[in-house]
Scaffold this active site. Structure first.
Site, short mmCIF file in Angstrom:
data_model
loop_
_atom_site.label_atom_id
_atom_site.label_comp_id
_atom_site.label_asym_id
_atom_site.label_seq_id
_atom_site.Cartn_x
_atom_site.Cartn_y
_atom_site.Cartn_z
CE LYS A 207 55.13 87.31 87.68
NZ LYS A 207 56.13 88.27 87.01
NE ARG A 217 52.95 94.98 89.02
CZ ARG A 217 51.80 94.56 89.24
NH1 ARG A 217 50.60 95.24 89.43
NH2 ARG A 217 51.62 93.13 88.87
CE LYS A 261 57.04 87.10 90.92
NZ LYS A 261 57.56 87.98 90.04
CB SER A 287 57.48 93.17 96.70
OG SER A 287 56.42 92.96 95.91
CE1 TYR A 326 62.78 92.32 96.22
CE2 TYR A 326 61.18 91.08 96.73
CZ TYR A 326 61.63 91.73 95.70
OH TYR A 326 61.11 91.78 94.61
C1 PBG Z 1 57.86 91.02 85.94
C2 PBG Z 1 58.12 90.64 87.61
C3 PBG Z 1 57.29 91.11 88.55
C4 PBG Z 1 57.90 90.52 89.51
C5 PBG Z 1 59.06 90.05 89.26
N1 PBG Z 1 59.18 90.13 88.05
C6 PBG Z 1 55.89 91.89 88.69
C7 PBG Z 1 54.79 91.46 87.96
O1 PBG Z 1 54.67 90.25 87.35
O2 PBG Z 1 53.96 92.16 88.08
C8 PBG Z 1 57.38 90.68 91.16
C9 PBG Z 1 58.30 90.49 92.26
C10 PBG Z 1 57.80 90.89 93.62
O3 PBG Z 1 56.71 91.31 93.73
O4 PBG Z 1 58.69 90.78 94.47
N2 PBG Z 1 58.99 91.73 85.66
#
Ligand code: PBG
Length: 337
Positions: A207, A217, A261, A287, A326
């Protein structure tokens, strides 16, 4: 053949011949995206009385406990095999350690329980196992006041507790997304110790500290204090090789499935991980990736549904066994039609 000088040793038009009709192209297509490949992320917020649309993710809402169950049922009827839940606390319930996440009567248990009850075993219910939605500083764990950094080991203990709460509520799969060292091992042993030996772990293994999480966010109401970021615990996007180490570690610690990711900016990583491991590989089309398609389509600059199909198919072509996106509902409608 005029205008088509033969390449020595290559039978001309071999490739073109198979592109001539839609039926020929369908017959020889290498990658087929189906509804079976899709997992839908769902947000569910404590204290909401009606679903609230997320402005930067057109088509996505924060759900109520009731509406998230309805949405899960709708996705199930479209043939989508899984959802991943992001429970969100009331803004006033956030604190430095994200304790509201662990409340057995809180939004974690109620949202997972409602979805489980609505869909039975007909849909895989996953739960994002992290704390950033619940901490008042927006980091994915406890911040050590002395260093200002996330305290890895103290955070891992909380993840282990959270995973048990999620499993008890009915999650088939817990998905640790905080990128703490040792989180998978700690969660596996906590699940086993509490008798949840059959709860699976989907590790957010590779990630990246990506700018593409921006709209999430907003959806999850997360602001990192002081304009901070997650570069201290998520991966540096200049690095490909270390993804392999992260994945190997998570599998050694007991991950049943691993995830890369975001998706499109890391197709090289998806392809390499797919070649290397035998467990299912997921990718998260995040997202920001979704929002870019929606925004450009809204302006008429691209054909949104066509780009969505091309992008998610590309993630599968690179080697992902399934994709968190999504677009899941929209694609399921399009693919099923
Ligand atoms: C952390 C988490 C995030 C996402 C999924 N799990 C945010 C981050 O790491 O800041 C992001 C998913 C997305 O952008 O669609 N709980």
């Amino acid at each position: 053949m005029p205008g088509n000088p033969p390449v020595p040793g290559f039978p001309t038009r071999r490739l073109r011949r198979l592109r001539r009709t839609p039926a020929l192209r369908r017959l020889v297509a290498q990658t087929r995206l189906t509804v079976d490949d899709l997992v839908a992320p769902l947000f569910v917020a404590d204290g909401l009385t009606e679903p609230r649309p997320v402005a930067s993710l057109p088509g996505v809402s924060q759900h109520t406990v009731r509406s998230v169950a309805d949405e899960a049922r709708r996705l199930q009827s479209l043939g989508v095999p899984g959802v991943i839940l992001f429970p969100l606390p009331r803004p006033g319930d956030k604190d430095p350690s994200g304790s509201a996440a662990l409340d057995p009567d809180g939004i974690t248990g109620r949202s997972i329980g409602a979805v489980r009850e609505a869909v039975g075993d007909g849909l895989v219910v996953m739960a994002d196992c992290c704390l950033d939605e619940f901490t008042d500083h927006g980091h994915c764990g406890i911040v050590d006041p002395a260093t200002g950094e996330v305290d890895n080991d103290a955070t891992v203990e909380l993840y282990a507790e959270l995973a048990v709460v999620q499993a008890r509520a009915g999650a088939d799969v817990v998905a640790p997304s905080g990128m703490m060292d040792g989180q998978v091992a700690a969660i596996r042993s906590a699940l086993d110790d509490s008798g949840r030996t059959m709860t699976a772990i989907l590790a957010y293994a590779a990630k990246y500290a990506s700018a593409l999480y921006g709209p999430f966010r907003e959806a999850a109401d997360v602001t990192i204090v002081g304009g901070g970021d997650r570069t201290g615990y998520q991966q540096d996007w200049r690095n490909g090789r270390e993804a392999v180490t992260e994945v190997d570690l998570d599998i050694a610690e007991g991950a049943d499935m691993v995830m890369v990711k975001p998706a499109l900016t890391y197709l090289d990583v998806v392809a390499e991980v797919r070649q290397r491991v035998d467990v299912p590989v997921a990718a998260y089309h995040v997202s920001g990736e979704y929002a870019m398609v929606k925004a450009a389509a809204e302006r008429g600059w691209i054909d949104g549904p066509a780009v969505a199909l091309e992008q998610i198919t590309a993630v599968k072509r690179a080697g992902a066994d399934f994709v968190l996106t999504y677009f899941a509902g929209e694609l399921a409608e399009a693919l099923g039609a």
